[in-house]
Design a protein around this motif. Structure first.
Motif, PDB file in Angstrom:
ATOM      1  N   CYS A 168       0.805  -1.220   0.000  1.00 41.56           N
ATOM      2  CA  CYS A 168       0.000   0.000   0.000  1.00 41.56           C
ATOM      3  C   CYS A 168       0.838   1.269   0.000  1.00 41.56           C
ATOM      4  N   GLY A 169       2.137   1.134  -0.094  1.00 41.20           N
ATOM      5  CA  GLY A 169       2.994   2.318  -0.027  1.00 41.20           C
ATOM      6  C   GLY A 169       4.034   2.340  -1.128  1.00 41.20           C
ATOM      7  N   CYS A 188       3.448  -3.487   3.397  1.00 40.19           N
ATOM      8  CA  CYS A 188       2.973  -2.693   4.535  1.00 40.19           C
ATOM      9  C   CYS A 188       2.614  -3.585   5.715  1.00 40.19           C
TER      10      CYS A 188
END
Length: 311
Positions: A168-169, A188
Motif C-alpha cells: 500500500c505504499g 505494509c
C-alpha cells in the motif's frame, strides 16, 4: 490506485542499476550479447544431442534438458532487463511482477534439482557401471521430470505467501527483476511469516540438493580412488568435471543470494551473476571440455568427419 481502505499498489518500478547511469548503454550491450550467446549456445547443444546418434546416452539426455532449462532461465529475466536499460521500461504490473517472480523461482529450483539428477547419473555410471544403462533406460524419463515437478510446485508456496501481503505504499523495487526479498521489504503488512516460508523453501530448494551433490561426489571420489590405473581414474573424473564446475558456480552464488541474509545491497549484483552470467558459461563448459560434443559439432555443422579431437 485508490481503494476503499487506502492506497494499493497496482504496479511496481524496477530500479535495476539506476545508480550507474553512465554504464547503462555498456550494460545493455553486454547483457544483449550474453543473452544471444546463451540462447544460441544452448540451442546448439540441444540440437546436437537430438540429431547426433553418438550423443544418445542418458548423460547427454540430461544435458539437453538442462540446455532448454537454461534458455527458459535467462528468458524470464533478461528481456525485461534489456527493456529497462535501453528504453527505461521500469514499470511492471502487479500481476506480471508476481508471474515473473514465480517463473524465476520455479526455474531456479528446477535447475538445482536437475543438477542433482545429473550428478546422480554420473554417480550411478561410476559406482555401478554394469547396471547403469539398464537402470537409466527405466528411470531416465522419471528423473528428468522430477526436478520440474519439484520446482513448479515448490515455487508456488513462497509466491502465495508474498502476493497475499499488503502493498500500500512504496512500489520501487531495488532490483532488476521481481524477487522475493525485495518485494517482501516493500510490504505494509508484517512479512515475518512470508520471510520464514521463503527461508524454509530456499533451504529445501538450494541447500538440500547441494548437500546431496556433495554426498554423491564424496562417494564418487571414494570409488575412483580404488581404481588402480591412472588412465581409469582420469576417465572417470573427466566425465564429472564439467558438471562440477557448473554446479559449483551455480550453487555458490545461489546460496549467497537466497540462503544468506536478505536485503543486502549486493544481492542484485550476485543475482546478475547467478541469473545472467553463469548461464552463458554453461554451453562453453559442456563443449570445450567435452570431446564427444566437439566431435559431434564438427560432424553436424562443419560437414566433415572427425576421427579424434583432443579434449
Amino acid at each position: 490506485m485508490e481503494g476503499s481502505n487506502g492506497t494499493f499498489v497496482t504496479e511496481f518500478f524496477l530500479m535495476a542499476f539506476h545508480v550507474f547511469p553512465r554504464f547503462t548503454i555498456l550494460l545493455f550491450v553486454v547483457c544483449l550479447v550474453i543473452y544471444i550467446t546463451c540462447i544460441t549456445g544452448n540451442m546448439i547443444i540441444f540440437l546436437l544431442i537430438q540429431f547426433d546418434v553418438t550423443l544418445h546416452s542418458p548423460m547427454y539426455y540430461f544435458i539437453s534438458v538442462f540446455a532448454i532449462l537454461e534458455i527458459l532461465f535467462v528468458s524470464i529475466i533478461v528481456p525485461k532487463l534489456l527493456d529497462i536499460l535501453i528504453a527505461g521500461g521500469n514499470r511492471i504490473s502487479f500481476a506480471a511482477c508476481f508471474l515473473q517472480l514465480y517463473c524465476a523461482a520455479a526455474t531456479g529450483i528446477v535447475e538445482c534439482y536437475l543438477l542433482t539428477v545429473m550428478v546422480f547419473d554420473r554417480h550411478l555410471a561410476i559406482t555401478n557401471p554394469l547396471r547403469y544403462l539398464v537402470l537409466m533406460s527405466q528411470w531416465r524419463a522419471q528423473l528428468a521430470i522430477f526436478p520440474w515437478v519439484v520446482g513448479l510446485v515448490s515455487a508456488i508456496i513462497p509466491t502465495i505467501f508474498t502476493v497475499t501481503l499488503q502493498f500500500c505504499g512504496p512500489n520501487q523495487i531495488d532490483h532488476f527483476f521481481c524477487d522475493l526479498a525485495p518485494l517482501q521489504n516493500l510490504a505494509c503488512s508484517d512479512s515475518y511469516i512470508s520471510n520464514l516460508v521463503t527461508s524454509i523453501t530456499a533451504t529445501f530448494a538450494v541447500l538440500l540438493p547441494f548437500i546431496a551433490i556433495i554426498g554423491f561426489y564424496i562417494n564418487i571420489i571414494i570409488t575412483v580412488s580404488k581404481i588402480k590405473s591412472a588412465e581409469g581414474k582420469y576417465k572417470a573424473f573427466s566425465t564429472c568435471s564439467s558438471h562440477l564446475i557448473v554446479a559449483g558456480l551455480f550453487f555458490s552464488t545461489g546460496i549467497i543470494v537466497y540462503v544468506g541474509p536478505n536485503g543486502s545491497d549486493y544481492d542484485k549484483f550476485f543475482a546478475l551473476i547467478y541469473k545472467v552470467f553463469i548461464p552463458l558459461l554453461n554451453p562453453f563448459i559442456y563443449t570445450l571440455r567435452n570431446t564427444d560434443v566437439k566431435m559431434a559439432f564438427f560432424r553436424t555443422f562443419m560437414g566433415f568427419k572427425v576421427k579424434n579431437i583432443k579434449a
